[in-house]
Design an enzyme around this catalytic site. Structure first.
Site, PDB file in Angstrom:
ATOM      1  N   GLY A 196     -42.370  -5.225 -16.361  1.00 18.05           N
ATOM      2  CA  GLY A 196     -42.993  -3.986 -15.924  1.00 18.05           C
ATOM      3  C   GLY A 196     -42.406  -3.464 -14.628  1.00 18.05           C
ATOM      4  O   GLY A 196     -41.214  -3.601 -14.337  1.00 18.05           O
ATOM      5  N   GLY A 431      -5.503  10.503 -13.226  1.00 15.61           N
ATOM      6  CA  GLY A 431      -6.659  10.518 -12.348  1.00 15.61           C
ATOM      7  C   GLY A 431      -7.105   9.136 -11.944  1.00 15.61           C
ATOM      8  O   GLY A 431      -7.686   8.953 -10.860  1.00 15.61           O
TER       9      GLY A 431
END
Length: 541
Positions: A196, A431
């Site tokens: 959780g 790149g």
């Protein structure tokens, strides 16, 4: 009684009678003995049965873990006698000391480190109001003292019986995680379940360690997953150590046992500074830093298409060949390594030609960006080893956001103010060459081996674009393509082209790489940069 002025000459003054020594307080002795018995019972947990259950799961007790983490005899516990207030649903008669978490500080390799550790034997290590208050205090102390914080996590989440106060406790932890981010090293060691909202605290820290078989992290457990989606999955398959170390990237390290895991936590702490205002601790430089290393000539093939293990190259560059690889199992086409060069900590980012030819993709970009930001935050110089053919092509990468994620790596490098050294071993195309800390985005010193090829793309691809019509019209297309390819390589991709234009500082003898890197880092150690005042940048998320 004789007055002082009436004493006979030569007579010594009478001494006042010594007060009778008070008898030792039996009450104090009894209470001290009672305190010692109480402390011993606290260390023993709620009972032998709970301790045996902990061992049956293959887990150490909370104090055994702390003894493994800290130098012998240095751990100091605080608020060990704290208990939850007699509130909560069904907890009125159950108020054990520590409230399921042990907090304090000690020494790791002689340096102060703060820690909190859940005790699964008490309420399953779940977090309630008092439990959270103890964690909040130790986090505040760590930040104030400027010392690392280690959390040993073994808890079942929010304590349901205490309702919203437990949730508020987690909120306080998250806020402190963020406030301390980049200020002190924060390390999460997962030694049990974490479900959780509790998973967000580890996710906000710098490094996450997990242990196979006992560590799990997930937002919703297997039962909820099956109910909602129909999928049947085990705890390990959903959120185990290997899953997070190799698939999700949520864990930086995974181990087979707690002892080796915690030992590596100690090693990691030895490489990190106490806080962002200090340099990492140095050691005596290893001998032979200036020696020629003939083996480097054989490790890297001259053929740019032949794979090799970049990890072995790194071992020859760092002190003693000792390194700590972060996210070893995730995004294996990019290596992120902490090690020492010339006695000082350095962060190494390197393409791995052995995996996907060392291309950059979504996961590699995320991995590299996170690592660079950690190094920059804690004053760790960066060494980038380049052998990259480009970004991974394909619809899955484009649709998955390679533009956005690749920009994270670019942003991290451009924003880094620590010393930055680049070494280009072989190919550096397009790149990806720019993104791998090229001179144009701010690296301080760039070196290249004689095998380097820096270009917009490979020679074959360039010829197919530039001379497509000429090749097609030729009587012998293959011969024409081969000639043009060699011409392109000789003109624009020879090893000295970038150096001639000032984009590489020097083309070096591969055998001297360790000496060159050590000298560069030595010169740059006192580097300072002036930044434009701003609240913060806006990096791609």
């Amino acid at each position: 009684m004789t007055a002082l002025d009436e004493r006979p000459t030569g007579t010594a003054p009478k001494s006042a009678p010594a007060p009778k020594s008070a008898p030792a307080s039996a009450g104090m002795r009894e209470r001290t003995a009672g305190l010692l018995r109480l402390r011993e019972s606290v260390r023993g947990g709620p009972g032998e049965r709970a301790t045996q259950a902990q061992r049956a799961r293959g887990k150490l007790t909370v104090y055994e873990r702390l003894e493994t983490l800290f130098d012998p005899g240095t751990f100091v516990e605080i608020e060990g006698l704290r208990r939850h207030r007699a509130g909560g649903f069904g907890l009125e008669d159950r108020r054990p000391h520590t409230d399921g978490v042990v907090t304090g500080w000690g020494r790791v390799h002689g340096r102060t480190v703060f820690a909190y550790a859940h005790d699964f034997r008490i309420f399953g290590g779940s977090l309630g109001e008092s439990h959270a208050a103890k964690i909040h205090k130790i986090m505040d102390m760590a930040e104030s003292a400027g010392a690392p914080l280690v959390s040993l996590n073994d808890g079942a989440g929010a304590r349901i019986q205490e309702g919203v106060t437990a949730l508020a406790g987690y909120g306080g932890i998250f806020r402190r995680n963020v406030r301390a981010s980049g200020v002190i090293p924060q390390i999460s060691v997962m030694l049990g379940p974490c479900a959780g909202g509790a998973t967000y605290s580890p996710a906000l820290t710098d490094f996450v360690f997990m242990v196979r078989g006992i560590s799990q992290m997930f937002i919703t457990g297997p039962d909820v997953v099956e109910t909602v989606t129909g999928e049947k999955v085990t705890h390990e398959e959903l959120g185990g150590a290997d899953l997070h170390a190799s698939v999700s990237g949520a864990a930086a390290f995974a181990y087979d046992d707690e002892e080796s895991c915690i030992e590596d936590v100690r090693f990691l702490l030895s490489l990190l500074p106490a806080n962002n205002r200090e340099l990492p601790p140095g050691e005596q430089p290893a001998p032979g830093v200036d020696d020629l290393d003939e083996r480097l000539l054989d490790l890297v093939p001259a053929d740019p298409n032949q794979p090799y293990d970049m990890r072995e190259v790194i071992r020859h560059l760092v002190d003693g060949g000792e390194l700590m690889e972060v996210h070893e199992q995730w995004a294996a086409n990019l290596l992120c390594v902490l090690a020492r060069v010339d006695g000082n900590t350095v962060g190494i980012v390197a393409n791995q030609p052995r995996h996907l030819a060392g291309v950059l993709d979504i996961e590699a970009s995320q991995k590299g960006a996170s690592f660079i930001q950690i190094c920059d935050a804690f004053n760790i110089p960066l060494l980038t080893l380049v052998d990259v053919p480009g970004f991974l092509p394909g619809t899955s990468q484009e649709h998955g956001g390679i533009i956005r994620h690749g920009a994270k790596l670019l942003y991290a490098y451009c924003a880094a103010t620590v010393p930055r050294v680049q070494v280009i071993l072989r190919k550096a195309y397009g790149g990806a060459y720019i993104v791998m800390d090229s001179r144009s985005i701010g690296c301080d010193l760039s070196y290249a081996w004689p095998t380097n090829e820096i270009a917009v793309m490979g020679a074959e691809g360039a010829v197919n674009v530039i001379h497509r019509r000429e090749v097609a019209a030729s009587d012998d297309p293959e011969t024409t393509r081969r000639i043009l390819t060699q011409e392109y390589r000789d003109t624009l991709m020879h090893p000295y082209y970038a150096a001639e234009r000032g984009l590489v500082d020097d083309v070096i003898d591969p055998r001297r790489t360790r000496a060159v890197v050590a000298e560069a880092l030595r010169i740059l150690r006192t580097k300072q940069e002036r930044l434009v005042p701003r609240k913060h940048g806006n990096p791609p998320m």
